[in-house]
Design a protein around this motif. Structure first.
Motif, PDB file in Angstrom:
ATOM      1  N   GLY A 151       0.795  -1.224   0.000  1.00  0.00           N
ATOM      2  CA  GLY A 151       0.000   0.000   0.000  1.00  0.00           C
ATOM      3  C   GLY A 151       0.826   1.271   0.000  1.00  0.00           C
ATOM      4  O   GLY A 151       0.329   2.342   0.358  1.00  0.00           O
ATOM      5  N   SER A 152       2.073   1.180  -0.435  1.00  0.00           N
ATOM      6  CA  SER A 152       2.974   2.342  -0.372  1.00  0.00           C
ATOM      7  C   SER A 152       3.173   2.992  -1.733  1.00  0.00           C
ATOM      8  O   SER A 152       2.938   2.400  -2.782  1.00  0.00           O
ATOM      9  CB  SER A 152       4.338   1.922   0.175  1.00  0.00           C
ATOM     10  OG  SER A 152       4.974   1.006  -0.705  1.00  0.00           O
ATOM     11  N   THR A 153       3.621   4.259  -1.696  1.00  0.00           N
ATOM     12  CA  THR A 153       4.087   4.981  -2.873  1.00  0.00           C
ATOM     13  C   THR A 153       5.548   5.325  -2.641  1.00  0.00           C
ATOM     14  O   THR A 153       5.922   5.785  -1.560  1.00  0.00           O
ATOM     15  CB  THR A 153       3.259   6.257  -3.113  1.00  0.00           C
ATOM     16  OG1 THR A 153       1.910   5.882  -3.417  1.00  0.00           O
ATOM     17  CG2 THR A 153       3.814   7.074  -4.265  1.00  0.00           C
ATOM     18  N   ASN A 154       6.377   5.067  -3.660  1.00  0.00           N
ATOM     19  CA  ASN A 154       7.830   5.163  -3.492  1.00  0.00           C
ATOM     20  C   ASN A 154       8.464   5.918  -4.654  1.00  0.00           C
ATOM     21  O   ASN A 154       7.981   5.850  -5.791  1.00  0.00           O
ATOM     22  CB  ASN A 154       8.448   3.756  -3.456  1.00  0.00           C
ATOM     23  CG  ASN A 154       7.769   2.862  -2.437  1.00  0.00           C
ATOM     24  OD1 ASN A 154       8.154   2.827  -1.289  1.00  0.00           O
ATOM     25  ND2 ASN A 154       6.729   2.141  -2.864  1.00  0.00           N
ATOM     26  N   SER A 155       9.570   6.591  -4.359  1.00  0.00           N
ATOM     27  CA  SER A 155      10.382   7.207  -5.403  1.00  0.00           C
ATOM     28  C   SER A 155      11.716   6.482  -5.466  1.00  0.00           C
ATOM     29  O   SER A 155      12.308   6.154  -4.428  1.00  0.00           O
ATOM     30  CB  SER A 155      10.604   8.689  -5.133  1.00  0.00           C
ATOM     31  OG  SER A 155       9.430   9.415  -5.401  1.00  0.00           O
ATOM     32  N   TRP A 156      12.185   6.250  -6.678  1.00  0.00           N
ATOM     33  CA  TRP A 156      13.397   5.454  -6.898  1.00  0.00           C
ATOM     34  C   TRP A 156      14.229   6.165  -7.959  1.00  0.00           C
ATOM     35  O   TRP A 156      13.786   6.367  -9.088  1.00  0.00           O
ATOM     36  CB  TRP A 156      12.978   4.070  -7.369  1.00  0.00           C
ATOM     37  CG  TRP A 156      14.073   3.067  -7.546  1.00  0.00           C
ATOM     38  CD1 TRP A 156      15.375   3.165  -7.153  1.00  0.00           C
ATOM     39  CD2 TRP A 156      13.939   1.774  -8.152  1.00  0.00           C
ATOM     40  NE1 TRP A 156      16.067   2.033  -7.484  1.00  0.00           N
ATOM     41  CE2 TRP A 156      15.204   1.156  -8.095  1.00  0.00           C
ATOM     42  CE3 TRP A 156      12.872   1.088  -8.731  1.00  0.00           C
ATOM     43  CZ2 TRP A 156      15.438  -0.112  -8.609  1.00  0.00           C
ATOM     44  CZ3 TRP A 156      13.096  -0.175  -9.243  1.00  0.00           C
ATOM     45  CH2 TRP A 156      14.361  -0.773  -9.178  1.00  0.00           C
ATOM     46  N   GLN A 157      15.437   6.548  -7.586  1.00  0.00           N
ATOM     47  CA  GLN A 157      16.310   7.273  -8.504  1.00  0.00           C
ATOM     48  C   GLN A 157      17.482   6.392  -8.909  1.00  0.00           C
ATOM     49  O   GLN A 157      18.064   5.689  -8.083  1.00  0.00           O
ATOM     50  CB  GLN A 157      16.820   8.551  -7.844  1.00  0.00           C
ATOM     51  CG  GLN A 157      17.498   9.510  -8.802  1.00  0.00           C
ATOM     52  CD  GLN A 157      17.787  10.849  -8.142  1.00  0.00           C
ATOM     53  OE1 GLN A 157      18.252  10.908  -7.001  1.00  0.00           O
ATOM     54  NE2 GLN A 157      17.513  11.929  -8.845  1.00  0.00           N
ATOM     55  N   GLN A 158      17.817   6.436 -10.209  1.00  0.00           N
ATOM     56  CA  GLN A 158      18.947   5.668 -10.732  1.00  0.00           C
ATOM     57  C   GLN A 158      19.775   6.568 -11.640  1.00  0.00           C
ATOM     58  O   GLN A 158      19.245   7.504 -12.250  1.00  0.00           O
ATOM     59  CB  GLN A 158      18.448   4.468 -11.555  1.00  0.00           C
ATOM     60  CG  GLN A 158      17.518   3.537 -10.819  1.00  0.00           C
ATOM     61  CD  GLN A 158      16.212   3.314 -11.567  1.00  0.00           C
ATOM     62  OE1 GLN A 158      16.037   3.735 -12.688  1.00  0.00           O
ATOM     63  NE2 GLN A 158      15.278   2.649 -10.915  1.00  0.00           N
ATOM     64  N   ILE A 159      21.060   6.304 -11.710  1.00  0.00           N
ATOM     65  CA  ILE A 159      21.949   7.016 -12.630  1.00  0.00           C
ATOM     66  C   ILE A 159      22.321   6.070 -13.763  1.00  0.00           C
ATOM     67  O   ILE A 159      22.785   4.951 -13.527  1.00  0.00           O
ATOM     68  CB  ILE A 159      23.233   7.513 -11.922  1.00  0.00           C
ATOM     69  CG1 ILE A 159      22.885   8.471 -10.772  1.00  0.00           C
ATOM     70  CG2 ILE A 159      24.170   8.189 -12.924  1.00  0.00           C
ATOM     71  CD1 ILE A 159      22.223   9.760 -11.199  1.00  0.00           C
ATOM     72  N   ILE A 160      22.087   6.514 -14.994  1.00  0.00           N
ATOM     73  CA  ILE A 160      22.419   5.725 -16.176  1.00  0.00           C
ATOM     74  C   ILE A 160      23.503   6.466 -16.941  1.00  0.00           C
ATOM     75  O   ILE A 160      23.282   7.606 -17.391  1.00  0.00           O
ATOM     76  CB  ILE A 160      21.174   5.502 -17.062  1.00  0.00           C
ATOM     77  CG1 ILE A 160      20.078   4.789 -16.258  1.00  0.00           C
ATOM     78  CG2 ILE A 160      21.540   4.714 -18.319  1.00  0.00           C
ATOM     79  CD1 ILE A 160      18.730   4.754 -16.950  1.00  0.00           C
TER      80      ILE A 160
END
Length: 201
Positions: A151-160
């Motif tokens: 039931g969560s909302t998440n932010s996920w950052q990646q470097i490409i």
């Protein structure tokens, strides 16, 4: 798959069951069919695929998973280059299209942020991405997120990081010929695959 041959199969002596020519012909037919199938696969361009696991739990995860938005920025200066809208269940059912500014290809590295919601818990959420150009897989990327609270909302950052400049193709050559296949996993447990075709504008 069951083995074609059993370990305890009795030895058959030559001539014991009569002429073996028919068996040889069947074997040759099978080999020819396998060879035709192999050649057909070699000549079939791959672009990635859409798929959802048949496992009921995986289907529940896929149904309850939404990408609320995704953006890409120049990792050096933070300039926003592209942002998507919401991707829900449709991403498991049809190839999506992303129109991305061609200027992004001049970035030495891109910061990608994914904002997603999940109804179901995941112990070890991860992505595997394959980049196809005209049917050939040219890159593979692997990203691990970890535990997802139900039931969560998440932010996920990646470097490409970009390829070397000498290895880069032009936006004109890439546009419409690039597809990104993303496989979603909870640890080794396969959930689903999405497919996005990229156009540089």
């Amino acid at each position: 798959m069951e083995s074609k041959y059993d370990d305890d199969e009795e030895e058959v002596k030559s001539g014991e069951y009569g002429d073996s020519k028919g068996g040889d012909e069947d074997s040759e037919d099978e080999e020819a069919a396998v060879e035709r199938e192999f050649k057909a696969l070699l000549n079939t361009p791959l672009k990635g695929e859409l798929a959802v696991s048949k496992d009921p739990m995986a289907q529940r995860i896929a149904e309850g998973f939404t990408i609320n938005w995704m953006n890409m920025r120049d990792a050096e200066n933070g300039e926003m280059m592209w942002e998507s809208g919401e991707w829900g269940e449709k991403m498991w059912r049809k190839e999506l299209k992303a129109r991305i500014p061609a200027d992004i290809l001049s970035c030495r590295a891109v910061s990608r942020e994914i904002n997603f919601s999940s109804i179901e818990k995941m112990e070890s959420f991860k992505l595997e991405q394959r980049i196809f150009f005209q049917g050939v897989c040219i890159e593979e990327w692997f990203f691990d997120f970890g535990f997802v609270i139900p039931g969560s909302t998440n932010s996920w950052q990646q470097i490409i990081e970009a390829a070397e400049e000498s290895e880069m193709m032009t936006a004109e050559a890439l546009s419409g010929n690039i597809t990104i296949e993303t496989s979603f996993y909870d640890g080794d447990f396969f959930i689903a695959k999405s497919l996005v075709r990229v156009f540089y504008v």
